[in-house]
Design an enzyme around this catalytic site. Structure first.
Site, PDB file in Angstrom:
ATOM      1  CB  SER A   1      28.886  35.892  43.303  1.00  0.00           C
ATOM      2  OG  SER A   1      29.497  35.024  42.450  1.00  0.00           O
TER       3      SER A   1
ATOM      4  CG  HIS B   1      27.541  38.073  39.592  1.00  0.00           C
ATOM      5  ND1 HIS B   1      27.991  39.521  38.517  1.00  0.00           N
ATOM      6  CD2 HIS B   1      29.256  37.194  39.539  1.00  0.00           C
ATOM      7  CE1 HIS B   1      29.101  39.294  38.355  1.00  0.00           C
ATOM      8  NE2 HIS B   1      29.991  38.253  38.661  1.00  0.00           N
TER       9      HIS B   1
ATOM     10  CG  ASP C   1      30.837  34.729  38.661  1.00  0.00           C
ATOM     11  OD1 ASP C   1      31.306  35.843  37.856  1.00  0.00           O
ATOM     12  OD2 ASP C   1      30.301  35.056  40.078  1.00  0.00           O
TER      13      ASP C   1
ATOM     14  CG  MET D   1      34.133  30.636  35.451  1.00  0.00           C
ATOM     15  SD  MET D   1      34.980  30.325  37.396  1.00  0.00           S
ATOM     16  CE  MET D   1      34.280  31.519  38.174  1.00  0.00           C
TER      17      MET D   1
ATOM     18  CG  HIS E   1      31.334  38.242  34.574  1.00  0.00           C
ATOM     19  ND1 HIS E   1      32.472  37.772  36.253  1.00  0.00           N
ATOM     20  CD2 HIS E   1      31.893  37.843  34.167  1.00  0.00           C
ATOM     21  CE1 HIS E   1      33.216  38.134  36.131  1.00  0.00           C
ATOM     22  NE2 HIS E   1      33.183  38.473  34.752  1.00  0.00           N
TER      23      HIS E   1
ATOM     24  CG  MET F   1      34.363  35.290  33.062  1.00  0.00           C
ATOM     25  SD  MET F   1      34.672  35.034  35.442  1.00  0.00           S
ATOM     26  CE  MET F   1      32.804  34.806  36.011  1.00  0.00           C
TER      27      MET F   1
ATOM     28  CG  MET G   1      36.576  41.550  35.372  1.00  0.00           C
ATOM     29  SD  MET G   1      35.703  40.991  36.911  1.00  0.00           S
ATOM     30  CE  MET G   1      36.642  39.587  38.553  1.00  0.00           C
TER      31      MET G   1
ATOM     32  N   GLY H   1      38.365  33.775  37.957  1.00  0.00           N
ATOM     33  CA  GLY H   1      38.251  32.634  38.346  1.00  0.00           C
ATOM     34  C   GLY H   1      38.076  31.649  39.587  1.00  0.00           C
TER      35      GLY H   1
ATOM     36  N   GLY I   1      36.477  32.733  43.876  1.00  0.00           N
ATOM     37  CA  GLY I   1      36.042  33.959  44.560  1.00  0.00           C
ATOM     38  C   GLY I   1      36.733  33.444  45.603  1.00  0.00           C
TER      39      GLY I   1
ATOM     40  CG  ASP J   1      32.675  40.307  39.630  1.00  0.00           C
ATOM     41  OD1 ASP J   1      33.047  39.249  41.313  1.00  0.00           O
ATOM     42  OD2 ASP J   1      32.553  39.587  39.018  1.00  0.00           O
TER      43      ASP J   1
ATOM     44  N   GLY K   1      36.246  40.839  45.673  1.00  0.00           N
ATOM     45  CA  GLY K   1      37.190  40.959  46.765  1.00  0.00           C
ATOM     46  C   GLY K   1      36.089  41.847  47.900  1.00  0.00           C
TER      47      GLY K   1
ATOM     48  N   GLY L   1      30.715  38.035  46.796  1.00  0.00           N
ATOM     49  CA  GLY L   1      30.120  36.213  46.862  1.00  0.00           C
ATOM     50  C   GLY L   1      30.863  35.385  48.671  1.00  0.00           C
TER      51      GLY L   1
HETATM   52  C1  DX5 Z   1      35.438  35.641  39.676  1.00  0.00           C
HETATM   53  C2  DX5 Z   1      34.012  36.328  39.426  1.00  0.00           C
HETATM   54  C3  DX5 Z   1      33.749  36.527  41.565  1.00  0.00           C
HETATM   55  C4  DX5 Z   1      33.068  35.947  41.834  1.00  0.00           C
HETATM   56  C5  DX5 Z   1      33.385  36.731  43.244  1.00  0.00           C
HETATM   57  O1  DX5 Z   1      35.829  35.463  38.887  1.00  0.00           O
HETATM   58  O2  DX5 Z   1      34.130  37.064  38.894  1.00  0.00           O
HETATM   59  O3  DX5 Z   1      32.105  37.051  41.084  1.00  0.00           O
HETATM   60  O4  DX5 Z   1      32.240  35.378  42.221  1.00  0.00           O
HETATM   61  O5  DX5 Z   1      33.930  36.283  44.646  1.00  0.00           O
HETATM   62  P1  DX5 Z   1      34.613  37.112  46.091  1.00  0.00           P
HETATM   63  O6  DX5 Z   1      33.197  37.696  45.984  1.00  0.00           O
HETATM   64  O7  DX5 Z   1      34.497  36.151  47.010  1.00  0.00           O
HETATM   65  O8  DX5 Z   1      35.944  37.710  45.927  1.00  0.00           O
HETATM   66 ZN    ZN Z   2      31.863  37.158  38.498  1.00  0.00          ZN
END
Ligand code: DX5
Ligand code: ZN
Length: 217
Positions: free
Chosen positions: A7, A32, A34, A36, A65, A67, A136, A141, A143, A174, A176, A196
């Protein structure tokens, strides 16, 4: 082996081209992205212009993705910008079936995304038409959050539905994801893992991609 989707939310935005090419060289499968809007999630990030700017720089699958509220307003533009796969949250629109149809009509792969608090029963009717389902494993929202372990059962339940019905969609996770949590997701049936901060907060992102691959070998 699980497919890896780094990501770019955790990449260095001033050196995005470099950071994309590092993960591409390291054998990532997707990129990926993101998106938002500050409404569906309490954060802002990229839009269509970022997708269009990245398109000529990489042959990775651009996994967008979204959001954002009412994604039907923008899915065609994301497809035109060069997305290969567009994910929309079931919670973000009144007409999820229609949005998935719009994505497919634009000639790209369609994904439905479910938040941690949303049951699989919300997407049962969509499973025959999607190319990918994103579970999810954090609240969307940001990383760098912690993996929500109870989501492993949800992945298992989705995998079971997939097997029982002969569906072929990919199951993406996606939030953690690291070399420990990816193992549990893979064992439960996930086929694509977004990562990410595990990749980009490291001094050696390339090694982190290898770590994720080795963990699911
Ligand atoms: C959160 C995003 C993720 C984010 C994941 O809303 O959808 O794609 O980048 O980040 P990590 O891998 O650090 O949890
Ligand atoms: Zn994502």
């Amino acid at each position: 082996m699980i497919k890896i989707a780094p990501s770019i939310l955790s990449a260095d935005f001033v050196n995005l081209q470099r950071d994309v090419s590092i993960v591409e060289q390291a054998g990532a499968d997707y990129l990926h992205i993101d998106v938002m809007d500050g409404q569906f999630v309490p954060n802002l990030s990229f839009g269509m212009s970022t997708v269009a700017a990245l398109r000529p720089l990489t042959s990775l699958t651009l996994d967008c993705h979204l959001m954002i509220v009412e994604p039907e307003r923008f899915v065609t533009q994301f497809a035109q910008a060069g997305a290969d796969l567009i994910g929309v949250h079931v919670e973000s629109t009144r007409h999820i079936y229609h949005v998935l149809q719009l994505i497919k009509a634009a000639g790209v792969k369609a994904e439905v995304v479910v938040n941690p608090g949303t049951p699989l029963s919300m997407i049962t009717e969509l499973l025959p038409i999607v190319d990918q389902v994103l579970i999810m494993t954090v609240n969307p929202g940001f990383g760098g959050q912690h993996f929500l372990a109870p989501m492993v059962k949800k992945i298992q339940a989705l995998h079971q539905l997939k097997q029982q019905n002969g569906y072929t969609f990919d199951i993406e996770v996606d939030g953690g994801i690291n070399d420990t949590t990816v193992k549990a997701c893979y064992a439960a049936g996930a086929t694509v893992a977004v990562a990410g901060s595990f990749v980009y907060a490291s001094a050696d992102p390339s090694q982190r991609i290898q770590d994720l691959k080795v963990a699911t070998n």
